[in-house]
Scaffold this active site. Structure first.
Site: not given
Length: 486
Positions: A255-257
């Site tokens: 996940s980028k987040r």
């Protein structure tokens, strides 16, 4: 009949770094196009202005250029299908949404936020999923005109059927059917006049003549709504290629987040771009053989998107490290040395032969950022105990290590020329005269010079790199360490 030219697109949103999932989408779209000598298009999807990150467009350009995924058309290369930035196409989307209204496939919705909130609350109390109730579909043309004249804010919604099924075919997942009763009348044009992501995609893909749409499997559930739009316009549906998710482990997606691997992070950590592209290609696809090392040119030649897997791909950092190590070993030496030099700064003395150190490092590291830790002992002798001199296989003990180092020290001191040849000749003579095994002097010398249980290079390379003065100093330290132990 002439076959259709393959056209794929990479359509990222400028929201920050290039996440490995995004890069894989770009890579697969590029390979599908280039395998058939087709066109690879770059389109910037910036309709969600709230998520726009300054400098993100440059990151997209730089990453594609760096990895060799060169686009044939895009904002900087007009191929006749521009503009290639969605915010510059605003008028196009409204025009096509109005065409759907004329066909009865879409409608104006003037519902206020309060009404929608009440509807949502009411459905939640009944344990039902929120779905717009087509309230504005029944408005007369006069009512609509009146509202438009008054400037009442509106959105344009897709008019989906409530009965029957919608079926679409995905190359990877096969035929997928959805009950139309589950379809939301999704918003096509938002109240700010900009299109939603889904609507802009369909319009742009058609107008840009995209033949194959590559995207993540999380978009599978949206595909029936896409298809209904294509059918409403009377357009040909492109070939869908949905890729499996990339997982950090069995439970968690990358996940980028969550700050998981971006392309920029991997490069900063010392991975080579060629290794990253090679590894990402294998996240969800295989060539049908046991071969794993592929150049981008080779991938173009052999890539068949029908071999993409349905099952999630695990991002195995150890596998990537191994692959990166293989690429490092194959680098021309001068290129490896050039890549290594920044890692030497601030650690190695200026007068030390960096090229000799690079020769030692090239076959002994997996990522460039391994270098500082591995060369630290050249800068200063680490604290160590006498245990590093004892090696059963090498036939060394505390006693014979101390004896041999003590005897060899004055001989090394008397050497006028300090080179691999002179040191090697001296050690060979010493071994013959003392009647010992090679390892019984070589192992203690290597241990004394490195201060490590295991080190890159043997005693000869280390002695030459360190120089005579430092080498003799380290041997004296080793003698003292062994004396204290005994």
């Amino acid at each position: 009949m002439e076959s259709t030219r393959i056209r794929t697109r990479f359509a990222p949103s400028p929201t920050g770094y290039m996440h490995v999932g995004n890069l894989r989408t770009a890579l697969y779209a590029y390979l599908i196009a280039k395998h058939e000598n087709g066109d690879f298009i770059l389109r910037i999807e910036d309709t969600d202005q709230e998520r726009y990150v300054e400098g993100a467009v440059e990151i997209i350009y730089d990453t594609l250029k760096d990895t060799g995924l060169l686009h044939d058309e895009g904002p900087d290369k007009d191929g006749g299908y521009g503009p290639y930035i969605q915010s510059e196409r605003r008028g196009i989307y409204l025009e096509y949404a109005k065409k759907l209204i004329e066909k009865g496939e879409a409608y104006y919705c003037f519902c206020s936020k309060d009404r929608l909130d009440d509807l949502k609350k009411d459905l939640e109390e009944k344990n039902q999923t929120f779905k717009y109730d087509k309230h504005c579909l029944s408005m007369s043309e006069e009512e609509i005109e009146e509202n438009l004249k008054k400037g009442i804010p509106y959105v344009i919604r897709q008019n989906n059927p409530t009965e029957g099924k919608t079926t679409f075919k995905d190359v990877i997942y096969g035929d997928i059917s959805v009950d139309n009763s589950e379809l939301e009348d999704m918003i096509l044009i938002k109240s700010d006049g900009l299109p939603t992501y889904n609507f802009a995609n369909v319009v742009d893909d058609h107008l840009m003549k995209i033949t194959h749409v590559v995207r993540g499997s999380e978009y599978l559930s949206s595909s029936p709504k896409y298809n209904r739009l294509y059918e409403a316009f009377g357009w040909e549906v492109p070939i869908y290629v949905h890729c499996p998710p990339i997982m950090k482990d069995a439970q968690h997606k990358l996940s980028k987040r969550n700050g998981d691997a971006s392309y920029q992070d991997l490069i900063a950590k010392g991975y080579l771009k060629e290794a990253v592209i090679n590894y990402i290609a294998l996240l969800g696809w295989n060539p049908g053989t046991n071969e794993e090392i592929f150049t981008l040119e080779k991938l173009v030649e052999i890539f068949d998107f029908k071999n993409i897997n349905k099952s999630p791909a695990i991002f195995d950092i150890q596998k990537l490290k191994w692959m990166n190590g293989e690429y490092i070993k194959k680098l021309p030496f001068e290129e490896f040395h050039s890549l290594s030099e920044p890692y030497y700064k601030g650690i190695l003395p200026e007068n030390m032969d960096k090229k000799k150190i690079s020769q030692l490092m090239q076959t002994r590291i997996e990522i460039l950022s391994d270098i500082p830790e591995k060369i630290q002992f050249f800068a200063s002798l680490p604290d160590y105990s006498a245990e590093i001199f004892v090696h059963k296989k090498m036939k060394t003990t505390y006693e014979n290590s101390l004896e041999n180092l003590t005897k060899i020290l004055p001989m090394l001191e008397s050497l006028e020329s300090w080179s691999e040849e002179t040191i090697s000749e001296l050690i060979s003579s010493y071994v013959q005269e003392e009647g010992i095994k090679n390892s019984q002097i070589m192992w203690p010398l290597r241990s004394a010079l490195s201060g490590l249980q295991s080190s890159p290079g043997g005693y000869l390379e280390l002695a030459v790199i360190l120089g005579k003065e430092e080498s003799l100093s380290r041997i004296k330290t080793a003698i003292e360490v062994l004396k204290k132990h005994l």
